[in-house]
Design a protein around this motif. Sequence first.
Motif, short mmCIF file in Angstrom:
data_model
loop_
_atom_site.label_atom_id
_atom_site.label_comp_id
_atom_site.label_asym_id
_atom_site.label_seq_id
_atom_site.Cartn_x
_atom_site.Cartn_y
_atom_site.Cartn_z
N ARG A 156 8.25 -9.60 -0.89
CA ARG A 156 8.67 -8.23 -0.63
C ARG A 156 7.44 -7.34 -0.61
O ARG A 156 6.64 -7.34 -1.54
CB ARG A 156 9.64 -7.74 -1.71
N LYS A 157 7.28 -6.59 0.46
CA LYS A 157 6.14 -5.69 0.57
C LYS A 157 6.30 -4.53 -0.41
O LYS A 157 7.34 -3.88 -0.46
CB LYS A 157 6.02 -5.15 2.00
N LEU A 158 5.24 -4.29 -1.18
CA LEU A 158 5.26 -3.20 -2.16
C LEU A 158 4.52 -1.96 -1.65
O LEU A 158 4.96 -0.84 -1.91
CB LEU A 158 4.61 -3.66 -3.47
N ALA A 159 3.41 -2.18 -0.94
CA ALA A 159 2.59 -1.06 -0.49
C ALA A 159 1.55 -1.57 0.49
O ALA A 159 1.20 -2.76 0.48
CB ALA A 159 1.92 -0.37 -1.67
N PRO A 160 1.00 -0.69 1.32
CA PRO A 160 -0.15 -1.08 2.15
C PRO A 160 -1.42 -1.08 1.31
O PRO A 160 -1.49 -0.45 0.26
CB PRO A 160 -0.19 0.03 3.21
N ALA A 161 -2.43 -1.80 1.78
CA ALA A 161 -3.73 -1.83 1.12
C ALA A 161 -4.79 -1.56 2.19
O ALA A 161 -5.23 -2.48 2.87
CB ALA A 161 -3.97 -3.16 0.42
N ARG A 162 -5.16 -0.31 2.33
CA ARG A 162 -6.18 0.05 3.30
C ARG A 162 -7.56 -0.32 2.77
O ARG A 162 -7.83 -0.24 1.58
CB ARG A 162 -6.11 1.55 3.59
N PHE A 284 11.93 -5.98 -11.95
CA PHE A 284 10.48 -5.79 -11.90
C PHE A 284 10.02 -5.46 -10.49
O PHE A 284 9.22 -4.53 -10.29
CB PHE A 284 9.80 -7.06 -12.40
N VAL A 285 10.51 -6.19 -9.50
CA VAL A 285 10.10 -5.95 -8.12
C VAL A 285 10.58 -4.58 -7.65
O VAL A 285 9.84 -3.84 -6.99
CB VAL A 285 10.61 -7.08 -7.21
N ASP A 286 11.81 -4.22 -7.97
CA ASP A 286 12.31 -2.89 -7.61
C ASP A 286 11.46 -1.79 -8.25
O ASP A 286 11.17 -0.77 -7.63
CB ASP A 286 13.77 -2.73 -8.05
N PHE A 287 11.07 -2.00 -9.51
CA PHE A 287 10.25 -1.02 -10.21
C PHE A 287 8.90 -0.84 -9.52
O PHE A 287 8.43 0.30 -9.32
CB PHE A 287 10.07 -1.45 -11.66
N LEU A 288 8.25 -1.95 -9.15
CA LEU A 288 6.94 -1.86 -8.51
C LEU A 288 7.05 -1.20 -7.13
O LEU A 288 6.18 -0.39 -6.76
CB LEU A 288 6.33 -3.25 -8.37
N ALA A 289 8.09 -1.53 -6.37
CA ALA A 289 8.27 -0.91 -5.06
C ALA A 289 8.49 0.59 -5.20
O ALA A 289 8.00 1.39 -4.39
CB ALA A 289 9.45 -1.56 -4.34
N GLU A 290 9.21 0.99 -6.23
CA GLU A 290 9.46 2.41 -6.48
C GLU A 290 8.17 3.11 -6.91
O GLU A 290 7.87 4.23 -6.47
CB GLU A 290 10.52 2.56 -7.57
N ARG A 291 7.38 2.45 -7.74
CA ARG A 291 6.17 3.08 -8.29
C ARG A 291 5.06 3.20 -7.25
O ARG A 291 4.36 4.22 -7.19
CB ARG A 291 5.67 2.27 -9.49
N PHE A 292 4.86 2.17 -6.44
CA PHE A 292 3.76 2.15 -5.49
C PHE A 292 4.18 2.73 -4.13
O PHE A 292 3.56 3.63 -3.61
CB PHE A 292 3.21 0.74 -5.34
N GLY A 293 5.23 2.16 -3.54
CA GLY A 293 5.83 2.74 -2.36
C GLY A 293 4.97 2.63 -1.10
O GLY A 293 3.85 2.15 -1.12
N PRO A 294 5.52 3.10 0.02
CA PRO A 294 4.81 3.00 1.31
C PRO A 294 3.60 3.91 1.40
O PRO A 294 2.73 3.69 2.23
CB PRO A 294 5.88 3.38 2.33
N GLN A 295 3.52 4.95 0.57
CA GLN A 295 2.35 5.84 0.51
C GLN A 295 1.84 5.87 -0.93
O GLN A 295 2.16 6.78 -1.69
CB GLN A 295 2.70 7.24 1.00
N PRO A 296 1.07 4.87 -1.34
CA PRO A 296 0.70 4.74 -2.75
C PRO A 296 -0.17 5.88 -3.24
O PRO A 296 -0.94 6.49 -2.50
CB PRO A 296 -0.06 3.41 -2.78
N TYR A 297 -0.05 6.17 -4.52
CA TYR A 297 -0.77 7.29 -5.12
C TYR A 297 -2.27 7.13 -5.05
O TYR A 297 -3.01 8.12 -5.03
CB TYR A 297 -0.33 7.48 -6.59
N TRP A 298 -2.79 5.90 -5.00
CA TRP A 298 -4.24 5.72 -4.97
C TRP A 298 -4.85 6.12 -3.61
O TRP A 298 -6.06 6.20 -3.48
CB TRP A 298 -4.63 4.28 -5.30
N ASP A 299 -3.99 6.38 -2.61
CA ASP A 299 -4.48 6.80 -1.30
C ASP A 299 -4.55 8.31 -1.13
O ASP A 299 -4.81 8.80 -0.04
CB ASP A 299 -3.58 6.22 -0.18
N LYS A 300 -4.33 9.08 -2.20
CA LYS A 300 -4.22 10.53 -2.06
C LYS A 300 -5.51 11.17 -1.56
O LYS A 300 -5.47 12.23 -0.93
CB LYS A 300 -3.80 11.17 -3.38
#
Length: 336
Positions: A156-162, A284-300
């Motif tokens: 399951r994809k959790l987030a992108p990694a640029r 656990f997987v649902d939690f990580l997908a919710e926390r990181f998401g398609p626009q992760p906070y580390w990309d701000k």
Amino acid sequence: MDRLNAMQAFARVAELGSFSAAARQLGLAKSVVSKLVMGLENHLGARLLNRTTRRLSLTEAGVTYYEACARILGAVEEADLSVSRLQAIPRGRLKVNASMSFGFLHLAPAIPDFLARYPELQIDLTLNDRFVDLVDGGYDVAVRIGALADSSLIARKLAPARRIVCGSPDYFARHGVPQLPEDLADHNCLGYSYQVSGNEWPFRGPEREHRVKVSGSFEVNNGDALRAAAIGGLGIVLLPSFIIGDDLAAGRLRCVLSAYRAPETDIHAVYPHSRHLSAKVRAFVDFLAERFGPQPYWDKALPAPDGKSSSARPQAPKQQRSGGHTRAQEGEGAEP
């Protein structure tokens, strides 16, 4: 012959590569497991396993039949659990594997919030940068970064990694700022030992693709070490945004060549097919997908394609859940 039990026995033997290991997991005698698999082969009129004194392997028919068994057994498990799913409380021990950098920077800080939400769970987290077999290692779930190869796992994809080209302001003051990818050939580019493309950095620009051969005075097999060297002014690095996001925001590192994008990878949660409906894994997987998401906070702090910082990027680790589950993906990521 109980066809369903025989299919389950065969699937466990295929996954574990051993009749003994399958028997222990199923709580059966080895002779019973062997008899079930042989009965299944007789029923099908085809050999499913190549047996030698040293190892087991699937035949061509066995590979095809295993994939079908995995789907059927998953559907049966889903039917069994569908009635009680809403009442199921995640509990017990959850064994998790992740890479060093992502695990230390993002996964470990998330665990206190997860355990506060599910107090009847315990987490056993292992961090390393080498490939591990989830089934052999007894892991319930792993977080993997990079391109994934086909396998019998669910992903399951959790987030992108640029991946971002960056260096310290001090380095650019001393050596200049590259304007084109080809300019990197004249800079001290610090290398990641396990990078799939080796010393060639690929980019997609506004008009065409670029592949630049780079070289430098430092190569290492860990992204955090590369980050530290870059902050110290040693040279230019190509690193995932989840490693250097805070440094870009704080000005310790500066992004360059923002009009040119390195190939983007993804962050996945992967888990064995037989465990894909476990309440603790699902939570656990649902939690990580919710926390990181398609626009992760580390990309701000990442620049938009026009080179400006995007103020619309999220600033807190709470995002909309990302996409759904997919079949058959596992492998070692390209993460420094």
